[in-house]
Design a protein around this motif. Structure first.
Motif, PDB file in Angstrom:
ATOM      1  N   LYS A   1       0.770  -1.054  -0.012  1.00 17.21           N
ATOM      2  CA  LYS A   1      -0.094   0.142  -0.146  1.00 17.21           C
ATOM      3  C   LYS A   1       0.862   1.202   0.006  1.00 17.21           C
ATOM      4  O   LYS A   1       0.762   2.177  -0.746  1.00 17.21           O
ATOM      5  CB  LYS A   1      -0.994  -0.026   1.386  1.00 17.21           C
ATOM      6  CG  LYS A   1      -1.963   1.328   1.228  1.00 17.21           C
ATOM      7  CD  LYS A   1      -3.003   1.070   2.493  1.00 17.21           C
ATOM      8  CE  LYS A   1      -3.632   2.272   2.501  1.00 17.21           C
ATOM      9  NZ  LYS A   1      -4.767   2.209   3.564  1.00 17.21           N
TER      10      LYS A   1
ATOM     11  N   TYR B   1       2.486   1.579  -3.354  1.00 16.69           N
ATOM     12  CA  TYR B   1       1.509   2.093  -4.650  1.00 16.69           C
ATOM     13  C   TYR B   1       1.247   3.571  -4.422  1.00 16.69           C
ATOM     14  O   TYR B   1       1.168   4.512  -5.194  1.00 16.69           O
ATOM     15  CB  TYR B   1       0.056   1.324  -4.287  1.00 16.69           C
ATOM     16  CG  TYR B   1      -0.776   1.237  -5.349  1.00 16.69           C
ATOM     17  CD1 TYR B   1      -0.968   0.234  -6.061  1.00 16.69           C
ATOM     18  CD2 TYR B   1      -1.765   2.480  -5.422  1.00 16.69           C
ATOM     19  CE1 TYR B   1      -1.895   0.400  -7.163  1.00 16.69           C
ATOM     20  CE2 TYR B   1      -2.706   2.372  -6.359  1.00 16.69           C
ATOM     21  CZ  TYR B   1      -2.683   1.672  -7.327  1.00 16.69           C
ATOM     22  OH  TYR B   1      -3.639   1.635  -8.335  1.00 16.69           O
ATOM     23  N   VAL B   2       1.102   4.178  -3.181  1.00 13.33           N
ATOM     24  CA  VAL B   2       0.917   5.526  -3.179  1.00 13.33           C
ATOM     25  C   VAL B   2       2.013   6.181  -3.352  1.00 13.33           C
ATOM     26  O   VAL B   2       1.937   7.358  -4.118  1.00 13.33           O
ATOM     27  CB  VAL B   2       0.497   5.865  -1.527  1.00 13.33           C
ATOM     28  CG1 VAL B   2       0.502   7.267  -1.175  1.00 13.33           C
ATOM     29  CG2 VAL B   2      -0.985   5.187  -1.366  1.00 13.33           C
TER      30      VAL B   2
ATOM     31  N   THR C   1      -4.851   8.184  -8.522  1.00 14.89           N
ATOM     32  CA  THR C   1      -5.070   8.162  -7.382  1.00 14.89           C
ATOM     33  C   THR C   1      -5.042   6.721  -6.693  1.00 14.89           C
ATOM     34  O   THR C   1      -4.579   5.840  -7.623  1.00 14.89           O
ATOM     35  CB  THR C   1      -6.648   8.766  -7.058  1.00 14.89           C
ATOM     36  OG1 THR C   1      -7.498   7.497  -7.702  1.00 14.89           O
ATOM     37  CG2 THR C   1      -6.843  10.025  -7.442  1.00 14.89           C
ATOM     38  N   ASN C   2      -5.200   6.386  -5.493  1.00 16.32           N
ATOM     39  CA  ASN C   2      -5.263   5.343  -5.147  1.00 16.32           C
ATOM     40  C   ASN C   2      -6.556   4.453  -5.113  1.00 16.32           C
ATOM     41  O   ASN C   2      -6.933   3.376  -4.697  1.00 16.32           O
ATOM     42  CB  ASN C   2      -4.823   5.173  -3.682  1.00 16.32           C
ATOM     43  CG  ASN C   2      -5.970   5.582  -2.692  1.00 16.32           C
ATOM     44  OD1 ASN C   2      -6.757   6.371  -3.082  1.00 16.32           O
ATOM     45  ND2 ASN C   2      -5.942   5.378  -1.330  1.00 16.32           N
ATOM     46  N   GLU C   3      -7.421   4.962  -6.098  1.00 16.43           N
ATOM     47  CA  GLU C   3      -8.703   4.291  -6.417  1.00 16.43           C
ATOM     48  C   GLU C   3      -8.813   2.996  -6.830  1.00 16.43           C
ATOM     49  O   GLU C   3      -9.707   2.313  -6.369  1.00 16.43           O
ATOM     50  CB  GLU C   3      -9.492   5.283  -7.370  1.00 16.43           C
ATOM     51  CG  GLU C   3     -10.640   4.859  -7.787  1.00 16.43           C
ATOM     52  CD  GLU C   3     -11.325   5.738  -8.867  1.00 16.43           C
ATOM     53  OE1 GLU C   3     -11.660   5.106 -10.061  1.00 16.43           O
ATOM     54  OE2 GLU C   3     -11.780   7.065  -8.545  1.00 16.43           O
ATOM     55  N   ARG C   4      -7.775   2.680  -7.468  1.00 17.14           N
ATOM     56  CA  ARG C   4      -7.669   1.018  -7.983  1.00 17.14           C
ATOM     57  C   ARG C   4      -7.016   0.246  -7.032  1.00 17.14           C
ATOM     58  O   ARG C   4      -6.846  -0.811  -7.469  1.00 17.14           O
ATOM     59  CB  ARG C   4      -7.198   1.131  -9.443  1.00 17.14           C
ATOM     60  CG  ARG C   4      -7.907   2.193 -10.413  1.00 17.14           C
ATOM     61  CD  ARG C   4      -7.228   2.090 -11.658  1.00 17.14           C
ATOM     62  NE  ARG C   4      -7.608   0.800 -12.364  1.00 17.14           N
ATOM     63  CZ  ARG C   4      -7.287   0.787 -13.627  1.00 17.14           C
ATOM     64  NH1 ARG C   4      -6.699   1.218 -14.110  1.00 17.14           N
ATOM     65  NH2 ARG C   4      -7.644  -0.540 -13.905  1.00 17.14           N
ATOM     66  N   CYS C   5      -6.236   0.873  -5.867  1.00 15.68           N
ATOM     67  CA  CYS C   5      -5.444  -0.034  -4.986  1.00 15.68           C
ATOM     68  C   CYS C   5      -6.414  -0.866  -4.103  1.00 15.68           C
ATOM     69  O   CYS C   5      -7.423  -0.656  -3.671  1.00 15.68           O
ATOM     70  CB  CYS C   5      -4.646   0.855  -4.180  1.00 15.68           C
ATOM     71  SG  CYS C   5      -3.715  -0.077  -2.808  1.00 15.68           S
TER      72      CYS C   5
ATOM     73  N   ARG D   1      -6.803  -0.155  -0.728  1.00 20.37           N
ATOM     74  CA  ARG D   1      -7.316   1.522  -0.324  1.00 20.37           C
ATOM     75  C   ARG D   1      -8.266   1.577   0.850  1.00 20.37           C
ATOM     76  O   ARG D   1      -7.644   2.628   1.674  1.00 20.37           O
ATOM     77  CB  ARG D   1      -8.121   1.906  -1.604  1.00 20.37           C
ATOM     78  CG  ARG D   1      -8.833   3.072  -1.606  1.00 20.37           C
ATOM     79  CD  ARG D   1      -9.367   3.635  -2.898  1.00 20.37           C
ATOM     80  NE  ARG D   1     -10.409   2.510  -3.510  1.00 20.37           N
ATOM     81  CZ  ARG D   1     -11.715   2.680  -3.428  1.00 20.37           C
ATOM     82  NH1 ARG D   1     -12.259   4.011  -2.879  1.00 20.37           N
ATOM     83  NH2 ARG D   1     -12.343   1.868  -3.989  1.00 20.37           N
ATOM     84  N   GLU D   2      -8.932   0.914   1.208  1.00 20.67           N
ATOM     85  CA  GLU D   2      -9.874   1.310   2.459  1.00 20.67           C
ATOM     86  C   GLU D   2      -9.330   0.308   3.606  1.00 20.67           C
ATOM     87  O   GLU D   2     -10.106   0.392   4.739  1.00 20.67           O
ATOM     88  CB  GLU D   2     -11.354   0.829   1.854  1.00 20.67           C
ATOM     89  CG  GLU D   2     -11.840   1.317   0.858  1.00 20.67           C
ATOM     90  CD  GLU D   2     -12.597   2.693   1.124  1.00 20.67           C
ATOM     91  OE1 GLU D   2     -13.216   2.796   2.254  1.00 20.67           O
ATOM     92  OE2 GLU D   2     -12.707   3.488   0.091  1.00 20.67           O
TER      93      GLU D   2
ATOM     94  N   ASN E   1      -6.829  -0.305   6.716  1.00 18.90           N
ATOM     95  CA  ASN E   1      -5.713   0.433   7.540  1.00 18.90           C
ATOM     96  C   ASN E   1      -4.711  -0.719   7.823  1.00 18.90           C
ATOM     97  O   ASN E   1      -4.596  -1.204   8.801  1.00 18.90           O
ATOM     98  CB  ASN E   1      -6.126   0.929   8.681  1.00 18.90           C
ATOM     99  CG  ASN E   1      -5.554   1.650   9.588  1.00 18.90           C
ATOM    100  OD1 ASN E   1      -4.258   1.643   9.234  1.00 18.90           O
ATOM    101  ND2 ASN E   1      -5.975   2.603  10.505  1.00 18.90           N
ATOM    102  N   THR E   2      -3.860  -1.012   6.879  1.00 21.68           N
ATOM    103  CA  THR E   2      -2.758  -1.700   6.852  1.00 21.68           C
ATOM    104  C   THR E   2      -1.778  -1.608   8.127  1.00 21.68           C
ATOM    105  O   THR E   2      -1.309  -2.553   8.634  1.00 21.68           O
ATOM    106  CB  THR E   2      -2.159  -2.073   5.374  1.00 21.68           C
ATOM    107  OG1 THR E   2      -1.431  -0.737   5.200  1.00 21.68           O
ATOM    108  CG2 THR E   2      -2.901  -2.496   4.479  1.00 21.68           C
TER     109      THR E   2
END
Length: 100
Positions: free
Chosen positions: A47, A50-51, A66-70, A73-74, A76-77
């Motif tokens: 994550k 990616y960012v 954006t991180n839309e496709r990660c 994304r949602e 909290n790793t």
């Protein structure tokens, strides 16, 4: 008597400690916990990477990413990784409980 103590000490140094250490390292509680921590660490690293990647690309690209496709994304790793490492610190391994 002295020879017996020397032999016991030698056996303990050469085999006993190694066998005990292997029993702790190979305990299912330990191996399962380590595997879970490694998995969460990879997710957290993915994550963050990616960012960082799309942040660098956005500097030179007219199209903003954006991180839309990660996939994470949602999620909290970082919190998941912290929770697991805290749980690992309190891990109870039955082999260790047998030590007096």
């Amino acid at each position: 008597m002295n020879a017996s103590l020397v032999a016991d000490r030698t056996w303990m140094r050469n085999f006993g400690v190694v066998n005990f250490a292997n029993a702790v390292l190979d305990a299912p509680e330990n191996t399962d916990a380590v595997a879970e921590v490694v998995c969460r660490a990879r997710e957290a690293g993915y994550k963050v990477g990616y960012v960082e990647c799309f942040t660098h690309v956005n500097v030179v690209s007219p199209k903003k990413f954006t991180n839309e496709r990660c996939a994470l994304r949602e999620v909290n790793t970082e919190a998941a990784l912290k929770a697991l490492t805290d749980a690992y610190d309190g891990l109870i391994i039955p082999t260790l409980a047998q030590i007096e």
